[in-house]
Design a protein around this motif. Structure first.
Motif, PDB file in Angstrom:
ATOM      1  N   TRP A  74      15.261  22.891  25.056  1.00  0.00           N
ATOM      2  CA  TRP A  74      14.058  23.138  24.704  1.00  0.00           C
ATOM      3  C   TRP A  74      13.436  22.827  23.877  1.00  0.00           C
ATOM      4  O   TRP A  74      13.314  21.586  23.760  1.00  0.00           O
ATOM      5  N   ASP A  75      13.013  23.490  22.753  1.00  0.00           N
ATOM      6  CA  ASP A  75      12.204  22.966  21.768  1.00  0.00           C
ATOM      7  C   ASP A  75      12.682  21.387  21.181  1.00  0.00           C
ATOM      8  O   ASP A  75      14.047  21.379  20.963  1.00  0.00           O
ATOM      9  N   LEU A  98      16.630  21.524  20.791  1.00  0.00           N
ATOM     10  CA  LEU A  98      17.348  22.403  20.931  1.00  0.00           C
ATOM     11  C   LEU A  98      18.407  22.526  22.320  1.00  0.00           C
ATOM     12  O   LEU A  98      17.626  22.436  23.271  1.00  0.00           O
ATOM     13  N   HIS A 112      18.848  31.192  22.720  1.00  0.00           N
ATOM     14  CA  HIS A 112      18.658  31.199  21.239  1.00  0.00           C
ATOM     15  C   HIS A 112      19.656  31.705  20.526  1.00  0.00           C
ATOM     16  O   HIS A 112      19.840  31.177  19.318  1.00  0.00           O
ATOM     17  N   TRP A 151      18.276  26.260  14.954  1.00  0.00           N
ATOM     18  CA  TRP A 151      17.162  26.413  15.305  1.00  0.00           C
ATOM     19  C   TRP A 151      16.344  25.288  15.135  1.00  0.00           C
ATOM     20  O   TRP A 151      16.558  24.328  14.194  1.00  0.00           O
ATOM     21  N   SER A 152      14.799  25.474  15.229  1.00  0.00           N
ATOM     22  CA  SER A 152      13.890  24.165  15.290  1.00  0.00           C
ATOM     23  C   SER A 152      13.670  23.646  14.090  1.00  0.00           C
ATOM     24  O   SER A 152      13.967  24.358  12.965  1.00  0.00           O
ATOM     25  N   ARG A 235      11.114  30.194   9.993  1.00  0.00           N
ATOM     26  CA  ARG A 235      11.753  29.151  10.804  1.00  0.00           C
ATOM     27  C   ARG A 235      11.105  27.945  10.743  1.00  0.00           C
ATOM     28  O   ARG A 235       9.910  27.839  10.690  1.00  0.00           O
ATOM     29  N   ASP A 236      11.457  26.958  11.641  1.00  0.00           N
ATOM     30  CA  ASP A 236      10.594  25.758  12.200  1.00  0.00           C
ATOM     31  C   ASP A 236      10.038  24.788  11.158  1.00  0.00           C
ATOM     32  O   ASP A 236       8.851  24.687  11.001  1.00  0.00           O
ATOM     33  N   GLU A 254       7.045  28.511  10.206  1.00  0.00           N
ATOM     34  CA  GLU A 254       6.589  29.968  10.633  1.00  0.00           C
ATOM     35  C   GLU A 254       7.335  30.983   9.766  1.00  0.00           C
ATOM     36  O   GLU A 254       8.304  30.984   9.319  1.00  0.00           O
ATOM     37  N   GLU A 329       4.504  29.796  15.668  1.00  0.00           N
ATOM     38  CA  GLU A 329       5.738  29.041  15.664  1.00  0.00           C
ATOM     39  C   GLU A 329       5.582  27.658  15.427  1.00  0.00           C
ATOM     40  O   GLU A 329       4.630  27.080  16.175  1.00  0.00           O
ATOM     41  N   ILE A 349       2.399  27.161  18.123  1.00  0.00           N
ATOM     42  CA  ILE A 349       2.870  27.768  19.253  1.00  0.00           C
ATOM     43  C   ILE A 349       2.814  29.171  19.205  1.00  0.00           C
ATOM     44  O   ILE A 349       3.149  29.845  18.331  1.00  0.00           O
ATOM     45  N   TYR A 416       6.665  26.224  27.411  1.00  0.00           N
ATOM     46  CA  TYR A 416       6.374  26.703  26.093  1.00  0.00           C
ATOM     47  C   TYR A 416       6.932  25.471  24.949  1.00  0.00           C
ATOM     48  O   TYR A 416       7.150  24.450  25.317  1.00  0.00           O
ATOM     49  N   SER A 417       6.457  25.906  23.714  1.00  0.00           N
ATOM     50  CA  SER A 417       6.848  25.155  22.702  1.00  0.00           C
ATOM     51  C   SER A 417       6.227  23.472  22.559  1.00  0.00           C
ATOM     52  O   SER A 417       7.127  22.654  22.482  1.00  0.00           O
ATOM     53  N   PHE A 429       8.714  22.265  26.897  1.00  0.00           N
ATOM     54  CA  PHE A 429       9.888  22.431  27.711  1.00  0.00           C
ATOM     55  C   PHE A 429       9.339  23.636  28.847  1.00  0.00           C
ATOM     56  O   PHE A 429       8.500  24.350  28.838  1.00  0.00           O
TER      57      PHE A 429
END
Ligand code: FRU
Length: 483
Positions: A74-75, A98, A112, A151-152, A235-236, A254, A329, A349, A416-417, A429
């Protein structure tokens, strides 16, 4: 703009730049976000897409290929420099994603709780339509990162073949929660970095020598802590340099507005209506009847205190979405020259289910433009929505991991992402295409943006869909043509 009958006017935003350290936070207001519905078609057949084609991601085919059979993906982000250039390293394109094990007995929605940063590489001159990304495995050795889940973030190539990986170190305390997905003890989150080495030869790309440093934890004054809200977001990290402030390194991330969950009071400025607007909401009514005060997303800003980028301090958020949305995000700053002037695009996002009461918008990427890193940001297309999954916004919002209304457009959670690359190429993704779960990169799409207006380029690829996982590089480093 002229108002849409039945809708308020958006807030006036000057795009004026402020000092990065100034105490000014731009607001994505309810009046702004109401333009999403003002620009949506109220008369489509239930379950069609109600949004303008200019902001709608083209439909992903249901028979999309899996990028990798062993891990969900994903991300995703590219190897970049401090100016968002995507770097070809010794003849290889490198991306970070991720990932979670497809064969460990949990489902895609539990990703997650099991996330690790993985990486992929492929030859810079590969055919993006045919040549697969090679999976390099986990970036960090097991049990070496800060926290138990990765995480991202973002990855910068530094001098001397070093890389700095900025990431979110999320720590879950409850094994059952990790397996079941949610509901247990709230996790901790810190922003961290790992400095390591990149190597490349004819066979591909490897990394080693990572040293992890904790960089930032929320302070409860500018950024909400876990003690203030078990559902906080912190995060991110995405780092960049600003030509207007040479020698400094900034980070956007974020966050949520500090304060105990439920204690926030929406302000007139959060609502953002123009004086006398007949479609304005009353702030007191919003504060007493809607629950909108629970949605307090922000985009945070921090600045590095040393050249090693191991010490940072917080600056006030550059954007808040108080009483509008709870999650902004994976923020990123993309600087583009327009008519001889640098324009700063902030992309982030967000989800349909994180909107506040009375607000409605799709899963996708949102954009804001101003004259500096800290600006009175103008939401793109007046609403903020840059690119969303095909959705009938006339029907109520659904949660991607929950039950979806049978009537809805089957592609409302297709992707998303979204991450905006040089040239307006947007990768994301695949989540859910008409019931088929993803875990693989989407076809890249292209948006053209200038003057605060964005438009999906439907002449790109096949009806607007480019190759799957197309993250091309635009700057070459090393290799002297050897590889
Ligand atoms: C976006 C996101 C990020 C987070 C990651 C966790 O898809 O929610 O904000 O870092 O996924 O899996």
């Amino acid at each position: 703009p002229a108002p849409t009958p039945g809708f308020p006017l958006p807030t006036v935003h000057t795009q004026q730049a402020f000092d990065p350290a100034a105490n000014f936070t731009s607001k994505w207001t309810r009046a702004d976000a109401k333009q999403i519905m003002a620009q949506s078609n109220p008369n489509v057949t239930a379950g069609q897409n109600s949004m303008s084609p200019n902001v709608t991601m083209p439909e992903i085919p249901k028979d999309f290929p899996a990028m990798n059979d062993d891990v969900w993906v994903w991300d995703t982000w590219s190897l970049t420099d401090q100016n968002a250039n995507q770097i070809s390293y010794k003849g290889w394109d490198v991306i970070f994603s991720l990932v979670a094990d497809r064969h460990a007995g949990y489902g895609f929605d539990q990703r997650h709780w099991n996330a690790r940063i993985g990486y992929f590489f492929r030859k810079t001159n590969a055919d993006p339509a045919k040549d697969k990304w090679n999976y390099g495995g986990h970036l960090f050795l097991d049990n070496t990162s800060i926290g138990n889940t990765e995480w991202s973030g973002s990855t910068r190539l530094m001098q001397g073949d070093h890389v700095n990986v900025f990431y979110t170190a999320t720590t879950f305390y409850d094994r059952a929660e990790r397996n079941a997905g949610g509901g247990g003890i709230a996790p901790d989150a810190v922003i961290a970095k790992a400095l390591g080495n990149i190597h490349a030869d004819q066979n591909g790309v490897t990394f080693d020598g990572f040293q992890h440093t904790k960089l930032l934890e929320p302070d409860g004054k500018l950024y909400q802590t876990k003690a203030q809200n078990a559902g906080f977001a912190f995060r991110d990290p995405y780092t960049f340099e600003d030509p207007a402030h040479p020698g400094q390194t900034f980070m956007v991330f974020e966050g949520n507005t500090a304060g105990n969950r439920g204690s926030y009071k929406c302000t007139d400025a959060d609502l953002g209506y123009q004086a006398g607007d007949p479609h304005a909401e009353n702030t007191n009514t919003v504060n007493t009847t809607t629950g909108s005060w629970f949605q307090t997303a922000s985009v945070g800003l921090a600045v590095a205190d040393n050249k090693d980028l191991t010490q940072w301090h917080f600056l006030p958020p550059i954007l808040s979405a108080n009483c509008v949305n709870d999650q902004t995000e994976r923020p990123q700053i993309f600087i583009q020259n327009e008519n001889g002037k640098n324009k700063y695009y902030l992309f982030t996002i967000s989800h349909q289910f994180t909107y506040a009461d009375g607000m409605r918008g799709p899963d996708g990427v949102y954009g804001f433009v101003g004259n500096g890193v800290r600006s009175d940001f103008q939401p793109v297309n007046n609403s903020g929505l840059a690119l969303g999954s095909p959705t009938d916004l006339n029907l109520p919002a659904n949660n991607p991991s929950g039950t979806q209304s049978a009537q809805q457009n089957g592609r409302q959670f297709q992707a998303y992402s979204h991450y905006v690359q040089p040239g307006g190429l947007v990768q994301s993704f695949i989540d859910n295409v008409d019931g088929v779960r993803g875990g693989s990169l989407s076809p890249t799409v292209k948006i053209n943006f200038a003057g605060g207006v964005t438009q999906v380029d439907r002449s790109f690829g096949k009806n607007g869909l480019g190759p799957f996982g197309y993250l091309p590089t635009n700057v070459r480093v090393g290799g002297e043509g050897l590889y």
